[in-house]
Design a protein around this motif. Structure first.
Motif, PDB file in Angstrom:
ATOM      1  N   ALA A   1      -1.466   5.788 -10.056  1.00 59.43           N
ATOM      2  CA  ALA A   1      -1.519   6.453  -8.746  1.00 59.43           C
ATOM      3  C   ALA A   1      -2.852   7.179  -8.583  1.00 59.43           C
ATOM      4  CB  ALA A   1      -0.359   7.434  -8.606  1.00 59.43           C
ATOM      5  N   LEU A   2      -3.325   7.804  -9.655  1.00 56.16           N
ATOM      6  CA  LEU A   2      -4.607   8.521  -9.625  1.00 56.16           C
ATOM      7  C   LEU A   2      -5.755   7.548  -9.314  1.00 56.16           C
ATOM      8  CD1 LEU A   2      -6.403  11.009 -10.092  1.00 56.16           C
ATOM      9  CD2 LEU A   2      -6.287  10.528 -12.556  1.00 56.16           C
ATOM     10  N   SER A   3      -5.740   6.401  -9.996  1.00 57.93           N
ATOM     11  CA  SER A   3      -6.795   5.399  -9.776  1.00 57.93           C
ATOM     12  C   SER A   3      -6.775   4.873  -8.344  1.00 57.93           C
ATOM     13  CB  SER A   3      -6.632   4.238 -10.757  1.00 57.93           C
ATOM     14  OG  SER A   3      -6.892   4.658 -12.078  1.00 57.93           O
ATOM     15  N   ARG A   4      -5.574   4.614  -7.837  1.00 59.54           N
ATOM     16  CA  ARG A   4      -5.464   4.087  -6.474  1.00 59.54           C
ATOM     17  C   ARG A   4      -5.927   5.127  -5.456  1.00 59.54           C
ATOM     18  NH1 ARG A   4      -0.208   0.204  -5.710  1.00 59.54           N
ATOM     19  NH2 ARG A   4      -1.459  -0.405  -3.918  1.00 59.54           N
ATOM     20  N   ALA A   5      -5.628   6.382  -5.727  1.00 60.74           N
ATOM     21  CA  ALA A   5      -6.045   7.453  -4.810  1.00 60.74           C
ATOM     22  C   ALA A   5      -7.563   7.619  -4.828  1.00 60.74           C
ATOM     23  CB  ALA A   5      -5.367   8.763  -5.199  1.00 60.74           C
ATOM     24  N   ILE A   6      -8.177   7.526  -5.994  1.00 60.49           N
ATOM     25  CA  ILE A   6      -9.641   7.639  -6.072  1.00 60.49           C
ATOM     26  C   ILE A   6     -10.299   6.467  -5.351  1.00 60.49           C
ATOM     27  CG2 ILE A   6     -11.641   7.642  -7.630  1.00 60.49           C
ATOM     28  CD1 ILE A   6      -9.974   9.205  -9.640  1.00 60.49           C
TER      29      ILE A   6
ATOM     30  N   GLN B   1       0.845  -1.191   0.000  1.00 58.47           N
ATOM     31  CA  GLN B   1       0.000   0.000   0.000  1.00 58.47           C
ATOM     32  C   GLN B   1       0.881   1.242   0.000  1.00 58.47           C
ATOM     33  OE1 GLN B   1      -3.332   0.313  -0.277  1.00 58.47           O
ATOM     34  NE2 GLN B   1      -3.385  -1.894  -0.607  1.00 58.47           N
ATOM     35  N   PRO B   2       0.786   2.096  -1.029  1.00 60.86           N
ATOM     36  CA  PRO B   2       1.623   3.295  -1.063  1.00 60.86           C
ATOM     37  C   PRO B   2       1.207   4.280   0.022  1.00 60.86           C
ATOM     38  CG  PRO B   2       0.016   3.327  -2.854  1.00 60.86           C
ATOM     39  CD  PRO B   2      -0.098   1.998  -2.199  1.00 60.86           C
ATOM     40  N   THR B   3       2.137   5.078   0.470  1.00 60.65           N
ATOM     41  CA  THR B   3       1.839   6.106   1.466  1.00 60.65           C
ATOM     42  C   THR B   3       1.096   7.252   0.785  1.00 60.65           C
ATOM     43  OG1 THR B   3       3.889   7.318   1.056  1.00 60.65           O
ATOM     44  CG2 THR B   3       3.967   5.533   2.701  1.00 60.65           C
ATOM     45  N   ALA B   4       0.544   8.149   1.586  1.00 57.55           N
ATOM     46  CA  ALA B   4      -0.147   9.322   1.044  1.00 57.55           C
ATOM     47  C   ALA B   4       0.820  10.163   0.216  1.00 57.55           C
ATOM     48  CB  ALA B   4      -0.743  10.146   2.183  1.00 57.55           C
ATOM     49  N   GLY B   5       2.056  10.274   0.702  1.00 57.96           N
ATOM     50  CA  GLY B   5       3.065  11.052  -0.025  1.00 57.96           C
ATOM     51  C   GLY B   5       3.402  10.440  -1.374  1.00 57.96           C
ATOM     52  N   GLU B   6       3.486   9.112  -1.420  1.00 56.43           N
ATOM     53  CA  GLU B   6       3.788   8.432  -2.686  1.00 56.43           C
ATOM     54  C   GLU B   6       2.643   8.589  -3.681  1.00 56.43           C
ATOM     55  OE1 GLU B   6       6.696   4.840  -1.002  1.00 56.43           O
ATOM     56  OE2 GLU B   6       4.502   4.560  -1.053  1.00 56.43           O
ATOM     57  N   LEU B   7       1.416   8.488  -3.182  1.00 52.16           N
ATOM     58  CA  LEU B   7       0.256   8.681  -4.056  1.00 52.16           C
ATOM     59  C   LEU B   7       0.225  10.103  -4.599  1.00 52.16           C
ATOM     60  CD1 LEU B   7      -2.629   6.824  -2.166  1.00 52.16           C
ATOM     61  CD2 LEU B   7      -1.621   6.184  -4.366  1.00 52.16           C
ATOM     62  N   LEU B   8       0.467  11.063  -3.727  1.00 60.29           N
ATOM     63  CA  LEU B   8       0.462  12.472  -4.129  1.00 60.29           C
ATOM     64  C   LEU B   8       1.526  12.747  -5.178  1.00 60.29           C
ATOM     65  CD1 LEU B   8      -0.617  15.344  -3.770  1.00 60.29           C
ATOM     66  CD2 LEU B   8       0.964  15.625  -1.850  1.00 60.29           C
ATOM     67  N   SER B   9       2.718  12.206  -4.958  1.00 64.57           N
ATOM     68  CA  SER B   9       3.810  12.385  -5.918  1.00 64.57           C
ATOM     69  C   SER B   9       3.448  11.798  -7.282  1.00 64.57           C
ATOM     70  CB  SER B   9       5.080  11.719  -5.376  1.00 64.57           C
ATOM     71  OG  SER B   9       6.131  11.809  -6.311  1.00 64.57           O
ATOM     72  N   GLY B  10       2.819  10.619  -7.258  1.00 65.83           N
ATOM     73  CA  GLY B  10       2.401   9.985  -8.505  1.00 65.83           C
ATOM     74  C   GLY B  10       1.342  10.782  -9.227  1.00 65.83           C
ATOM     75  N   ILE B  11       0.371  11.299  -8.482  1.00 69.89           N
ATOM     76  CA  ILE B  11      -0.707  12.099  -9.085  1.00 69.89           C
ATOM     77  C   ILE B  11      -0.138  13.349  -9.736  1.00 69.89           C
ATOM     78  CG2 ILE B  11      -2.708  13.559  -8.542  1.00 69.89           C
ATOM     79  CD1 ILE B  11      -3.403  11.478  -6.344  1.00 69.89           C
ATOM     80  N   LEU B  12       0.719  14.052  -9.018  1.00 69.72           N
ATOM     81  CA  LEU B  12       1.271  15.307  -9.540  1.00 69.72           C
ATOM     82  C   LEU B  12       2.171  15.090 -10.762  1.00 69.72           C
ATOM     83  CD1 LEU B  12       2.073  17.237  -6.213  1.00 69.72           C
ATOM     84  CD2 LEU B  12       0.047  17.382  -7.677  1.00 69.72           C
ATOM     85  N   SER B  13       2.679  13.859 -10.912  1.00 69.91           N
ATOM     86  CA  SER B  13       3.496  13.559 -12.093  1.00 69.91           C
ATOM     87  C   SER B  13       2.634  13.021 -13.238  1.00 69.91           C
ATOM     88  CB  SER B  13       4.593  12.549 -11.738  1.00 69.91           C
ATOM     89  OG  SER B  13       4.025  11.296 -11.388  1.00 69.91           O
ATOM     90  N   GLY B  14       1.310  12.942 -13.009  1.00 71.48           N
ATOM     91  CA  GLY B  14       0.396  12.497 -14.058  1.00 71.48           C
ATOM     92  C   GLY B  14       0.275  10.995 -14.198  1.00 71.48           C
ATOM     93  N   ASN B  15       0.671  10.253 -13.162  1.00 69.00           N
ATOM     94  CA  ASN B  15       0.603   8.791 -13.204  1.00 69.00           C
ATOM     95  C   ASN B  15      -0.845   8.330 -13.001  1.00 69.00           C
ATOM     96  OD1 ASN B  15       0.568   6.025 -12.053  1.00 69.00           O
ATOM     97  ND2 ASN B  15       2.788   6.171 -12.298  1.00 69.00           N
ATOM     98  N   LYS B  16      -1.406   7.686 -14.035  1.00 66.56           N
ATOM     99  CA  LYS B  16      -2.817   7.280 -13.970  1.00 66.56           C
ATOM    100  C   LYS B  16      -3.055   6.169 -12.952  1.00 66.56           C
ATOM    101  CE  LYS B  16      -3.928   8.517 -18.776  1.00 66.56           C
ATOM    102  NZ  LYS B  16      -4.370   7.989 -20.085  1.00 66.56           N
TER     103      LYS B  16
END
Length: 352
Positions: free
Chosen positions: A41-46, A24-39
């Protein structure tokens, strides 16, 4: 590793990917992925934001708060229409047109949930085959569940995450014409109503409230033998729209025709959107409307949390069942039963 090991045939790269999925990625890892446009990471965050698990809420809030400074740079478009009107075909043609213009498009499609299993049909990714393959598009089907009249409970937060991921056009597709449109209207900048001609009295099958919310009515399937009926429907809708009070935005709603299947009339729809956003950004309505929406969602979130907290309290659950029986037997009025429950809840909150 031995050849007869259960994972003996798995390559090191595949094994690493599998371990990453299990972790399970941390909140920081998810945020970093989202801001870099990683889909991914975006899906996992949603998915995290949509979770009803209370343990996930704090992590989800961290991600949302981290995304907020990077959000609000998109236009948000709500698209609705009765089943069979061609929403998916239209959104695909519309989305492809926008990506061809260099836009990044996110489609938040709210699928009907099964009333038995509460699972989502999740059909939009199969219906929008071309758009889902577009590198500048992202499609996220979500189960509508039973909140906000069919709109996914966390669609508002999903919009923020998509904006932070760099999507400048957010499309929200609703289940159909009904209560859900009111919720969608409270989170979008532009409301598009999709209609078809040839169904008898064109104005009978739609509620006045939906018509009043529409900024644009698009009559789809205007091709072949349906062209004449579409033109007639356009005239009828135009007459009806002029009877409604003026909008606070200063915009006069329009009616247009298109054939999403043949990709005709899509450019005209985009031109109308451009006109609308130019007008509302210049007259200040766009930003004022966004501020009103933020206030509305503050109170909606409080209401939702209070309701959830109330019904999840063990002593409230027990008393509720007891009072239901008393109400059914006419031994206690519904109002007195409700008052008892509320007094018990708030006395517990204040420690009395």
């Amino acid at each position: 590793m031995s050849a007869d090991s259960p994972t003996g045939n798995i390559s090191p790269q595949a094994g690493a990917r599998a371990r990453l999925r299990r972790t399970q990625p941390t909140a920081g890892e998810l945020l970093s992925g989202i801001l870099s446009g990683n889909k991914t990471a975006l899906s996992r965050a949603i998915t995290l934001v949509e979770s009803t698990n209370t343990q996930h809420q704090q992590k989800a809030n961290e991600v949302i708060n981290g995304c907020l400074p990077h959000a609000n740079k998109s236009v948000r478009i709500g698209i609705t229409g009765v089943p069979g009107v061609g929403k998916s075909t239209f959104i695909e043609a519309f989305g492809k047109h926008l990506t061809a213009l260099g836009k990044k498009v996110a489609v938040l499609a709210v699928d009907p949930s099964s009333t038995l299993s509460h699972g989502s049909i999740l059909g939009d990714k199969t219906r929008m085959e071309e758009l889902v393959k577009d590198a500048n598009a992202y499609i996220r089907p979500s189960a509508s569940g039973d909140t906000l009249g069919g709109v996914a409970r966390k669609t508002r937060e999903a919009i923020i995450l998509c904006e932070a991921a760099g999507f400048d056009t957010i499309i929200i597709e609703t289940v159909g014409v009904g209560q859900s449109e009111t919720a969608v209207h409270s989170m979008v900048d532009f409301f598009l109503l999709l209609q078809i001609a040839g169904g008898g009295d064109e104005l009978q099958g739609i509620k006045r409230g939906i018509m009043e919310m529409a900024d644009l009515i698009v009559i789809n399937k205007a091709d072949g033998d349906n062209l004449k009926r579409a033109a007639l429907a356009k005239t009828e809708y135009n007459r009806a729209l002029h009877l409604f009070p003026a909008k606070a935005s200063g915009w006069q709603p329009k009616v247009s025709t298109c054939s999403a299947l043949q990709n005709e009339g899509i450019a005209e729809v985009c031109n109308t959107l451009t006109e609308y956003f130019t007008l509302t950004k210049n007259n200040g309505y766009f930003e004022a409307h966004r501020r009103e929406q933020n206030t509305y969602w503050l109170t909606e979130t409080i209401n939702e949390q209070l309701k959830t907290g109330f019904y999840n309290r063990p002593e409230i659950k027990l008393l509720l069942e007891e009072n239901k029986l008393l109400v059914q037997q006419n031994l206690l009025s519904p109002f007195a039963a409700a008052q008892q429950l509320l007094e018990r809840y708030f006395s517990g909150k204040t420690g009395r």
